[in-house]
Motif scaffolding. Structure first.
Motif, PDB file in Angstrom:
ATOM      1  N   ARG A  38      52.876  23.719  41.016  1.00  0.00           N
ATOM      2  CA  ARG A  38      51.534  24.483  40.611  1.00  0.00           C
ATOM      3  C   ARG A  38      50.686  23.272  39.934  1.00  0.00           C
ATOM      4  O   ARG A  38      49.733  23.357  40.168  1.00  0.00           O
ATOM      5  CB  ARG A  38      52.203  25.302  39.512  1.00  0.00           C
ATOM      6  N   SER A  39      51.647  22.223  39.230  1.00  0.00           N
ATOM      7  CA  SER A  39      50.689  21.311  38.466  1.00  0.00           C
ATOM      8  C   SER A  39      49.921  20.457  39.573  1.00  0.00           C
ATOM      9  O   SER A  39      48.696  19.962  39.322  1.00  0.00           O
ATOM     10  CB  SER A  39      51.549  20.158  37.891  1.00  0.00           C
ATOM     11  N   LEU A  40      50.396  20.252  40.911  1.00  0.00           N
ATOM     12  CA  LEU A  40      49.449  19.657  41.905  1.00  0.00           C
ATOM     13  C   LEU A  40      48.179  20.385  42.307  1.00  0.00           C
ATOM     14  O   LEU A  40      47.341  19.827  42.497  1.00  0.00           O
ATOM     15  CB  LEU A  40      50.488  19.542  43.265  1.00  0.00           C
ATOM     16  N   LYS A  41      48.623  21.967  42.253  1.00  0.00           N
ATOM     17  CA  LYS A  41      47.515  22.671  42.756  1.00  0.00           C
ATOM     18  C   LYS A  41      46.437  22.334  41.554  1.00  0.00           C
ATOM     19  O   LYS A  41      45.220  22.472  41.935  1.00  0.00           O
ATOM     20  CB  LYS A  41      47.854  23.852  42.899  1.00  0.00           C
ATOM     21  N   GLU A  42      46.765  22.332  40.425  1.00  0.00           N
ATOM     22  CA  GLU A  42      45.869  22.307  39.234  1.00  0.00           C
ATOM     23  C   GLU A  42      45.277  20.709  39.291  1.00  0.00           C
ATOM     24  O   GLU A  42      44.659  20.365  38.205  1.00  0.00           O
ATOM     25  CB  GLU A  42      46.270  22.534  38.061  1.00  0.00           C
ATOM     26  N   GLY A  43      45.713  19.719  40.027  1.00  0.00           N
ATOM     27  CA  GLY A  43      45.105  18.409  40.198  1.00  0.00           C
ATOM     28  C   GLY A  43      46.039  17.370  39.415  1.00  0.00           C
ATOM     29  O   GLY A  43      45.434  16.377  38.917  1.00  0.00           O
ATOM     30  N   ALA A  44      47.087  17.545  39.301  1.00  0.00           N
ATOM     31  CA  ALA A  44      48.126  16.740  38.579  1.00  0.00           C
ATOM     32  C   ALA A  44      47.998  15.197  39.281  1.00  0.00           C
ATOM     33  O   ALA A  44      47.879  15.077  40.486  1.00  0.00           O
ATOM     34  CB  ALA A  44      49.478  16.919  38.720  1.00  0.00           C
ATOM     35  N   GLN A  45      47.921  14.157  38.461  1.00  0.00           N
ATOM     36  CA  GLN A  45      47.976  12.614  38.962  1.00  0.00           C
ATOM     37  C   GLN A  45      49.371  12.353  39.196  1.00  0.00           C
ATOM     38  O   GLN A  45      50.215  12.715  38.845  1.00  0.00           O
ATOM     39  CB  GLN A  45      47.234  11.724  37.702  1.00  0.00           C
ATOM     40  N   GLU A  46      49.284  11.096  39.853  1.00  0.00           N
ATOM     41  CA  GLU A  46      50.773  10.500  40.388  1.00  0.00           C
ATOM     42  C   GLU A  46      51.281  10.277  38.834  1.00  0.00           C
ATOM     43  O   GLU A  46      50.397   9.627  37.934  1.00  0.00           O
ATOM     44  CB  GLU A  46      50.381   9.304  41.063  1.00  0.00           C
ATOM     45  N   GLY A  47      52.763  10.342  38.662  1.00  0.00           N
ATOM     46  CA  GLY A  47      53.318   9.807  37.674  1.00  0.00           C
ATOM     47  C   GLY A  47      53.587  10.856  36.655  1.00  0.00           C
ATOM     48  O   GLY A  47      54.163  10.849  35.436  1.00  0.00           O
ATOM     49  N   LEU A  48      53.006  12.242  36.918  1.00  0.00           N
ATOM     50  CA  LEU A  48      53.281  13.221  35.749  1.00  0.00           C
ATOM     51  C   LEU A  48      55.112  13.574  35.916  1.00  0.00           C
ATOM     52  O   LEU A  48      55.263  13.739  36.901  1.00  0.00           O
ATOM     53  CB  LEU A  48      52.690  14.421  36.364  1.00  0.00           C
ATOM     54  N   VAL A  49      55.306  13.539  34.647  1.00  0.00           N
ATOM     55  CA  VAL A  49      56.928  13.930  34.595  1.00  0.00           C
ATOM     56  C   VAL A  49      56.735  15.362  33.965  1.00  0.00           C
ATOM     57  O   VAL A  49      56.159  15.929  32.844  1.00  0.00           O
ATOM     58  CB  VAL A  49      57.687  13.042  33.589  1.00  0.00           C
ATOM     59  N   LEU A  50      57.759  16.348  34.527  1.00  0.00           N
ATOM     60  CA  LEU A  50      57.928  17.657  34.022  1.00  0.00           C
ATOM     61  C   LEU A  50      59.426  17.876  33.760  1.00  0.00           C
ATOM     62  O   LEU A  50      60.240  17.715  34.482  1.00  0.00           O
ATOM     63  CB  LEU A  50      57.381  18.741  35.189  1.00  0.00           C
TER      64      LEU A  50
END
Ligand code: BTN
Length: 271
Positions: A40-52
């Motif tokens: 979901r975060s990728l769809k919202e434009g997440a950058q490389e390196g995001l940690v969930l």
């Protein structure tokens, strides 16, 4: 039993010196799955390196459609979004890289001798301690991404596992007799992942393959691989550059496996 080391993005970041991942960390009380949140975060434009990170998962997923047991404030459940500039056939290298980071972090933090089992299990005293679920996705602009999901059984007690998993699953608390500071271990793990990823982008896969094999007791040993219902016996020789397991069968044939369930010796794997 829940512990007191609740996940806290700012506290984790204090112990990190991000090269490529960990500048942004989001902590959730409950998620369906951190890998699903990553999509979901990728769809919202997440950058490389995001940690969930989640304190619990209601639909924690493992390989081959299995469930990943994710009770609240007990394990480490996290996903990292990476966007490596590599060809699709090399994406499995990221799973090996994550395995190396997890085993290094666990062994350093708890003074244990966890081992890697191909393709992506981390075992302690022969039982599963941690697993990695890598999934491929693309951002809306078509940019390829890999989601590395990592689960570590930290403070699980036997009662946290379903009865049928008990012979095969364990936790750091069960094996060491001590509760683990999950937040501190998560920070150490992310630090290893970050440094290995940075080195991989600079120098390629050879160092990862070497470390992976050093942390596994299956090379040079007789193993059994179950794959799509068939059983293959042979000696594990090495990993190739794409993370495939090379085994030599009794008639001298060399096989390259890209999936399968491995067990040491000539017994079929059970978990
Ligand atoms: C396996 O060994 O089968 C892989 C297990 C991976 C579990 C982790 S927990 C965090 C992330 N979110 C998920 O739903 N799965 C991975």
């Amino acid at each position: 039993m829940p512990d007191s080391s609740r996940m806290d993005a700012e506290k984790i970041k204090k112990n990190l010196h991000p090269l490529r991942l960990g500048s942004k960390i989001l902590v959730f009380d409950t998620l369906d799955s951190t890998n699903d949140q990553a999509r979901r975060s990728l769809k919202e434009g997440a950058q490389e390196g995001l940690v969930l990170i989640a304190e619990s998962q209601t639909k924690g997923r493992g390989r081959m459609g299995r469930t990943w047991v994710s009770p609240p404030q007990t394990g480490i459940y996290l996903s990292v979004i990476l966007k490596p500039p590599i060809e699709p056939e090399h994406l499995p290298q990221l799973t090996l890289l994550a395995g190396v980071a997890v085993v290094q972090a666990v062994n350093k933090f708890t003074h244990t001798k966890a081992q890697l089992k191909w393709p992506n299990d981390i075992l302690l005293n022969g039982k599963k301690l941690s697993g990695i679920l890598s999934e491929y996705d693309a951002a809306p602009n078509g940019e390829k991404a890999v989601i590395i999901g990592i689960g570590v059984n930290a403070n699980h007690s036997p009662a946290d596992f379903p009865q049928e998993l008990l012979p095969f699953a364990t936790s750091l608390k069960i094996e060491t007799g001590q509760a683990i500071d999950r937040l501190a271990l998560a920070a150490v793990l992310l630090g290893h992942l970050d440094r290995e990823y940075h080195a991989y982008l600079k120098d390629g896969i050879p160092a990862i393959l070497k470390k992976w094999m050093q942390h596994s007791d299956m090379f040079g040993e007789k193993i059994t691989v179950t794959k799509a219902g068939s059983v293959i016996h042979g000696t594990a020789t090495k990993l190739d550059d794409n993370g495939r397991l090379l085994i030599r069968t009794a008639n001298g044939e060399e096989l390259a496996l890209d999936s399968g369930e491995v067990s040491l010796g000539s017994n079929s794997p059970k978990a």
